[in-house]
Design a protein around this motif. Sequence first.
Motif, PDB file in Angstrom:
ATOM      1  N   LEU A  53       0.852  -1.190   0.000  1.00 32.17           N
ATOM      2  CA  LEU A  53       0.000   0.000   0.000  1.00 32.17           C
ATOM      3  C   LEU A  53       0.887   1.238   0.000  1.00 32.17           C
ATOM      4  N   GLY A  54       0.586   2.169  -0.884  1.00 28.74           N
ATOM      5  CA  GLY A  54       1.360   3.404  -0.954  1.00 28.74           C
ATOM      6  C   GLY A  54       2.665   3.301  -1.717  1.00 28.74           C
ATOM      7  N   ALA A  55       2.899   2.196  -2.424  1.00 26.07           N
ATOM      8  CA  ALA A  55       4.155   2.027  -3.158  1.00 26.07           C
ATOM      9  C   ALA A  55       4.171   2.782  -4.476  1.00 26.07           C
ATOM     10  N   GLY A  56       3.030   3.314  -4.902  1.00 18.85           N
ATOM     11  CA  GLY A  56       2.996   4.112  -6.118  1.00 18.85           C
ATOM     12  C   GLY A  56       2.425   3.412  -7.336  1.00 18.85           C
ATOM     13  N   LYS A  57       1.638   2.366  -7.126  1.00 16.57           N
ATOM     14  CA  LYS A  57       1.088   1.607  -8.259  1.00 16.57           C
ATOM     15  C   LYS A  57       0.153   2.460  -9.110  1.00 16.57           C
ATOM     16  N   THR A  58      -0.744   3.192  -8.480  1.00 14.66           N
ATOM     17  CA  THR A  58      -1.678   4.016  -9.245  1.00 14.66           C
ATOM     18  C   THR A  58      -0.951   5.191  -9.888  1.00 14.66           C
ATOM     19  N   THR A  59      -0.005   5.796  -9.191  1.00 13.76           N
ATOM     20  CA  THR A  59       0.794   6.881  -9.759  1.00 13.76           C
ATOM     21  C   THR A  59       1.535   6.398 -11.000  1.00 13.76           C
ATOM     22  N   PHE A  60       2.131   5.205 -10.911  1.00  8.20           N
ATOM     23  CA  PHE A  60       2.814   4.629 -12.071  1.00  8.20           C
ATOM     24  C   PHE A  60       1.827   4.428 -13.226  1.00  8.20           C
ATOM     25  N   THR A  61       0.641   3.883 -12.924  1.00 11.24           N
ATOM     26  CA  THR A  61      -0.343   3.593 -13.970  1.00 11.24           C
ATOM     27  C   THR A  61      -0.827   4.880 -14.632  1.00 11.24           C
ATOM     28  N   GLN A  62      -0.953   5.965 -13.874  1.00 12.52           N
ATOM     29  CA  GLN A  62      -1.331   7.250 -14.457  1.00 12.52           C
ATOM     30  C   GLN A  62      -0.295   7.701 -15.484  1.00 12.52           C
ATOM     31  N   SER A  63       0.984   7.532 -15.157  1.00 15.35           N
ATOM     32  CA  SER A  63       2.048   7.905 -16.096  1.00 15.35           C
ATOM     33  C   SER A  63       2.091   6.956 -17.286  1.00 15.35           C
ATOM     34  N   LEU A  64       1.840   5.686 -17.048  1.00 14.34           N
ATOM     35  CA  LEU A  64       1.782   4.710 -18.142  1.00 14.34           C
ATOM     36  C   LEU A  64       0.655   5.093 -19.104  1.00 14.34           C
ATOM     37  N   ALA A  65      -0.486   5.506 -18.545  1.00 14.79           N
ATOM     38  CA  ALA A  65      -1.629   5.922 -19.369  1.00 14.79           C
ATOM     39  C   ALA A  65      -1.269   7.126 -20.237  1.00 14.79           C
ATOM     40  N   GLU A  66      -0.537   8.076 -19.671  1.00 13.96           N
ATOM     41  CA  GLU A  66      -0.072   9.224 -20.461  1.00 13.96           C
ATOM     42  C   GLU A  66       0.795   8.736 -21.617  1.00 13.96           C
TER      43      GLU A  66
END
Length: 198
Positions: A53-66
């Motif tokens: 939890l809090g490792a940055g999975k969603t943040t990474f996915t947001q950048s991947l989506a970009e």
Amino acid sequence: MSRRQDDGPAAPLTGENWTLEMPLEDLEATERFAHILAAELTAGTLLVLTGGLGAGKTTFTQSLAEGLDVTGPVSSPTFVLSRIHRRAAEGPDLVHVDAYRTDAEGLESLDLLSTLAGSVTVIEWGRGLVEHALVGEGGSWLDLELESISAEDRSSAGGGKIITDFSESEEDLLGTPRRAMLRGYGPLWLRPPDALNG
């Protein structure tokens, strides 16, 4: 049966063809890494995204989506389990799944097989649940594990510097350093993407 709150990420599966370890010093480094990886992904790619939890999975996915040029904001699909983000131009859609609150039966109900061939599918908390179900016994997938590097880890590596200034630092603004471990499985990922291997 859903994952308990205190369960950490599952251990990596055996049989990987290769492993790349990359330090991600800040949010900009994480974003660059996600954009480079996005350029290597094609329709039909399964990326299992692991980390506490809090490792940055969603943040990474947001950048991947970009990097994939998909439309609309990308947020955690924790409560809806799955979101499909359409590509703005030609190319694969992004299917973003959070398996934290479900099990293999719940994931099966999402019918991910129907979208897999035309999408890049990213599944958070899916390690050990989805790989063989989606790509088969001899299938191919990528496994990305993100790990936050704690202040204790950084200070022990840096000689135990004593902190006396508790105001917001540049590090706070740029994000917590992370370590990324990317693993390739199956015949499509016999070697790491060229853009990351050098």
